[in-house]
Design a protein around this motif. Structure first.
Motif, PDB file in Angstrom:
ATOM      1  N   HIS A  14      20.116  37.018  40.922  1.00 56.35           N
ATOM      2  CA  HIS A  14      20.619  35.964  41.794  1.00 56.35           C
ATOM      3  C   HIS A  14      20.864  36.419  43.234  1.00 56.35           C
ATOM      4  CE1 HIS A  14      21.737  33.190  38.381  1.00 56.35           C
ATOM      5  NE2 HIS A  14      21.444  34.321  37.775  1.00 56.35           N
ATOM      6  N   TYR A  15      20.652  37.677  43.522  1.00 57.62           N
ATOM      7  CA  TYR A  15      21.041  38.195  44.837  1.00 57.62           C
ATOM      8  C   TYR A  15      19.845  38.581  45.694  1.00 57.62           C
ATOM      9  CZ  TYR A  15      25.558  38.500  42.549  1.00 57.62           C
ATOM     10  OH  TYR A  15      26.702  38.211  41.863  1.00 57.62           O
ATOM     11  N   ARG A  16      19.925  38.157  46.955  1.00 61.33           N
ATOM     12  CA  ARG A  16      18.968  38.625  47.963  1.00 61.33           C
ATOM     13  C   ARG A  16      19.481  39.978  48.486  1.00 61.33           C
ATOM     14  NH1 ARG A  16      20.319  33.588  50.151  1.00 61.33           N
ATOM     15  NH2 ARG A  16      21.187  34.751  51.913  1.00 61.33           N
ATOM     16  N   PRO A  17      18.612  40.782  49.096  1.00 62.20           N
ATOM     17  CA  PRO A  17      19.063  42.090  49.594  1.00 62.20           C
ATOM     18  C   PRO A  17      20.264  42.006  50.538  1.00 62.20           C
ATOM     19  CG  PRO A  17      16.679  41.998  49.585  1.00 62.20           C
ATOM     20  CD  PRO A  17      17.160  40.618  49.223  1.00 62.20           C
ATOM     21  N   ASP A  18      20.293  41.019  51.432  1.00 62.23           N
ATOM     22  CA  ASP A  18      21.419  40.915  52.363  1.00 62.23           C
ATOM     23  C   ASP A  18      22.709  40.538  51.629  1.00 62.23           C
ATOM     24  OD1 ASP A  18      20.085  38.275  52.090  1.00 62.23           O
ATOM     25  OD2 ASP A  18      21.665  37.590  53.453  1.00 62.23           O
ATOM     26  N   GLU A  19      22.606  39.814  50.526  1.00 63.86           N
ATOM     27  CA  GLU A  19      23.798  39.446  49.756  1.00 63.86           C
ATOM     28  C   GLU A  19      24.365  40.637  48.994  1.00 63.86           C
ATOM     29  OE1 GLU A  19      23.011  34.753  48.776  1.00 63.86           O
ATOM     30  OE2 GLU A  19      22.052  36.250  47.494  1.00 63.86           O
ATOM     31  N   LEU A  20      23.506  41.530  48.563  1.00 68.00           N
ATOM     32  CA  LEU A  20      23.971  42.710  47.829  1.00 68.00           C
ATOM     33  C   LEU A  20      24.912  43.576  48.646  1.00 68.00           C
ATOM     34  CD1 LEU A  20      20.923  44.162  45.876  1.00 68.00           C
ATOM     35  CD2 LEU A  20      23.009  43.190  44.918  1.00 68.00           C
ATOM     36  N   ILE A  21      24.717  43.599  49.956  1.00 71.98           N
ATOM     37  CA  ILE A  21      25.509  44.499  50.802  1.00 71.98           C
ATOM     38  C   ILE A  21      26.487  43.755  51.716  1.00 71.98           C
ATOM     39  CG2 ILE A  21      23.807  46.357  50.721  1.00 71.98           C
ATOM     40  CD1 ILE A  21      22.912  45.450  53.557  1.00 71.98           C
ATOM     41  N   TYR A  22      26.673  42.474  51.485  1.00 69.67           N
ATOM     42  CA  TYR A  22      27.578  41.680  52.311  1.00 69.67           C
ATOM     43  C   TYR A  22      29.034  42.032  52.020  1.00 69.67           C
ATOM     44  CZ  TYR A  22      30.039  37.756  54.380  1.00 69.67           C
ATOM     45  OH  TYR A  22      30.894  36.995  55.117  1.00 69.67           O
ATOM     46  N   ALA A 148      34.615  43.567  31.709  1.00 67.57           N
ATOM     47  CA  ALA A 148      35.249  42.245  31.682  1.00 67.57           C
ATOM     48  C   ALA A 148      36.200  42.076  32.861  1.00 67.57           C
ATOM     49  CB  ALA A 148      35.982  42.042  30.359  1.00 67.57           C
ATOM     50  N   HIS A 149      36.946  43.115  33.170  1.00 68.77           N
ATOM     51  CA  HIS A 149      37.901  43.067  34.278  1.00 68.77           C
ATOM     52  C   HIS A 149      37.195  42.755  35.593  1.00 68.77           C
ATOM     53  CE1 HIS A 149      41.297  44.109  36.815  1.00 68.77           C
ATOM     54  NE2 HIS A 149      40.559  45.001  37.431  1.00 68.77           N
ATOM     55  N   HIS A 150      36.031  43.331  35.797  1.00 67.42           N
ATOM     56  CA  HIS A 150      35.333  43.150  37.077  1.00 67.42           C
ATOM     57  C   HIS A 150      34.621  41.806  37.190  1.00 67.42           C
ATOM     58  CE1 HIS A 150      36.088  46.731  39.450  1.00 67.42           C
ATOM     59  NE2 HIS A 150      36.251  47.343  38.281  1.00 67.42           N
ATOM     60  N   ARG A 151      34.572  41.013  36.124  1.00 71.15           N
ATOM     61  CA  ARG A 151      34.054  39.643  36.272  1.00 71.15           C
ATOM     62  C   ARG A 151      34.925  38.855  37.237  1.00 71.15           C
ATOM     63  NH1 ARG A 151      33.334  37.540  30.239  1.00 71.15           N
ATOM     64  NH2 ARG A 151      35.517  38.056  30.436  1.00 71.15           N
ATOM     65  N   HIS A 152      36.221  39.125  37.259  1.00 75.32           N
ATOM     66  CA  HIS A 152      37.116  38.451  38.209  1.00 75.32           C
ATOM     67  C   HIS A 152      36.696  38.789  39.645  1.00 75.32           C
ATOM     68  CE1 HIS A 152      39.691  37.362  34.874  1.00 75.32           C
ATOM     69  NE2 HIS A 152      39.791  38.628  34.534  1.00 75.32           N
ATOM     70  N   GLN A 153      36.463  40.067  39.882  1.00 75.96           N
ATOM     71  CA  GLN A 153      36.029  40.505  41.208  1.00 75.96           C
ATOM     72  C   GLN A 153      34.683  39.874  41.553  1.00 75.96           C
ATOM     73  OE1 GLN A 153      34.950  44.636  41.522  1.00 75.96           O
ATOM     74  NE2 GLN A 153      35.236  44.666  43.737  1.00 75.96           N
ATOM     75  N   LYS A 154      33.769  39.849  40.603  1.00 81.53           N
ATOM     76  CA  LYS A 154      32.441  39.287  40.851  1.00 81.53           C
ATOM     77  C   LYS A 154      32.550  37.805  41.215  1.00 81.53           C
ATOM     78  CE  LYS A 154      27.871  38.664  38.873  1.00 81.53           C
ATOM     79  NZ  LYS A 154      27.795  37.361  39.549  1.00 81.53           N
ATOM     80  N   ARG A 155      33.414  37.071  40.533  1.00 87.62           N
ATOM     81  CA  ARG A 155      33.601  35.649  40.869  1.00 87.62           C
ATOM     82  C   ARG A 155      34.096  35.493  42.305  1.00 87.62           C
ATOM     83  NH1 ARG A 155      34.876  34.986  35.285  1.00 87.62           N
ATOM     84  NH2 ARG A 155      37.074  35.446  35.547  1.00 87.62           N
ATOM     85  N   ARG A 156      35.027  36.348  42.702  1.00 90.85           N
ATOM     86  CA  ARG A 156      35.534  36.275  44.082  1.00 90.85           C
ATOM     87  C   ARG A 156      34.418  36.619  45.081  1.00 90.85           C
ATOM     88  NH1 ARG A 156      39.778  38.883  41.499  1.00 90.85           N
ATOM     89  NH2 ARG A 156      39.236  40.900  42.382  1.00 90.85           N
ATOM     90  N   LEU A 157      33.640  37.641  44.782  1.00 90.64           N
ATOM     91  CA  LEU A 157      32.543  38.021  45.681  1.00 90.64           C
ATOM     92  C   LEU A 157      31.479  36.924  45.750  1.00 90.64           C
ATOM     93  CD1 LEU A 157      32.118  41.796  44.722  1.00 90.64           C
ATOM     94  CD2 LEU A 157      33.148  40.857  46.817  1.00 90.64           C
ATOM     95  N   ASP A 158      31.152  36.331  44.619  1.00 92.17           N
ATOM     96  CA  ASP A 158      30.172  35.244  44.597  1.00 92.17           C
ATOM     97  C   ASP A 158      30.664  34.039  45.393  1.00 92.17           C
ATOM     98  OD1 ASP A 158      28.354  36.711  43.109  1.00 92.17           O
ATOM     99  OD2 ASP A 158      28.892  35.779  41.200  1.00 92.17           O
ATOM    100  N   ALA A 159      31.958  33.723  45.289  1.00 94.74           N
ATOM    101  CA  ALA A 159      32.516  32.614  46.062  1.00 94.74           C
ATOM    102  C   ALA A 159      32.441  32.901  47.554  1.00 94.74           C
ATOM    103  CB  ALA A 159      33.971  32.348  45.642  1.00 94.74           C
ATOM    104  N   THR A 160      32.705  34.158  47.925  1.00 93.15           N
ATOM    105  CA  THR A 160      32.596  34.546  49.325  1.00 93.15           C
ATOM    106  C   THR A 160      31.159  34.380  49.820  1.00 93.15           C
ATOM    107  OG1 THR A 160      34.418  36.121  49.119  1.00 93.15           O
ATOM    108  CG2 THR A 160      32.875  36.488  50.921  1.00 93.15           C
ATOM    109  N   LEU A 161      30.200  34.792  49.014  1.00 94.83           N
ATOM    110  CA  LEU A 161      28.790  34.640  49.389  1.00 94.83           C
ATOM    111  C   LEU A 161      28.410  33.168  49.548  1.00 94.83           C
ATOM    112  CD1 LEU A 161      27.027  37.331  47.159  1.00 94.83           C
ATOM    113  CD2 LEU A 161      27.262  37.347  49.662  1.00 94.83           C
ATOM    114  N   ALA A 162      28.904  32.339  48.649  1.00 92.62           N
ATOM    115  CA  ALA A 162      28.573  30.914  48.696  1.00 92.62           C
ATOM    116  C   ALA A 162      29.161  30.219  49.922  1.00 92.62           C
ATOM    117  CB  ALA A 162      29.077  30.225  47.421  1.00 92.62           C
TER     118      ALA A 162
END
Length: 165
Positions: A14-22, A148-162
């Motif tokens: 789901h990630y473009r290169p620029d999103e991976l390092i944002y 499992a713990h880092h799914r919370h972090q991933k959700r926050r990062l994904d929301a920031t990207l969106a």
């Protein structure tokens, strides 16, 4: 294969290169750094499984935090910040293909060590700085708890990207 491993593997698509390092700010990891952290720490936990096979028998137990974590079967949902000396930022240079390759290697190693984790004597333990003395089966479970713990972090990062400009 564990659902969490599959989840993180599929999410890489789901990630473009620029999103991976944002980065939202200097205190926030990028998606690439989060994946690197998950891979590196998982391998550290898997190393401990192998070490437990040769560890002396001990009656030493978990710390209060470790007791609570294993009683709950999960890390707390809140972010955990390690002391700065233990909190070096993860590598951010990996591209999707590299992260995918490393993730697949982790999946293979995790599967390979399942039998060892279950067959190693429960009183053969190694020490975790925050959780106390853990046996091979507990180290094995810790990998999943950490993912499992880092799914919370991933959700926050994904929301920031969106929501980024």
């Amino acid at each position: 294969m564990n659902d969490l491993f599959t989840f993180y593997l599929k999410e890489l698509d789901h990630y473009r290169p620029d999103e991976l390092i944002y980065h939202l700010n200097h205190d926030t990891w990028s998606i690439s750094q989060m994946y690197d952290h998950l891979i590196v720490v998982s391998h550290e936990y898997l190393d401990e499984i192998e070490s437990c096979r040769f560890a002396p028998v001990t009656t030493s137990g978990k710390s209060p935090f470790g007791e609570q974590l294993f009683a709950d079967g999960a890390f707390p949902a809140t972010p955990i910040r390690l002391p700065d000396a233990l909190n070096a930022p993860p590598d951010e240079t990996a591209h999707v293909d590299c992260l995918r390759t490393r993730w697949l290697q982790l999946i293979d190693r995790h599967a390979t060590l399942a039998t060892i984790a279950q067959s190693t004597a429960p009183d053969q333990k190694t020490h975790h700085g925050g959780m106390g003395w853990l046996n091979a089966a507990e180290w094995y479970a810790l990998v999943t708890y950490h993912l499992a713990h880092h799914r919370h972090q991933k959700r926050r990062l994904d929301a920031t990207l969106a929501n980024r400009p």
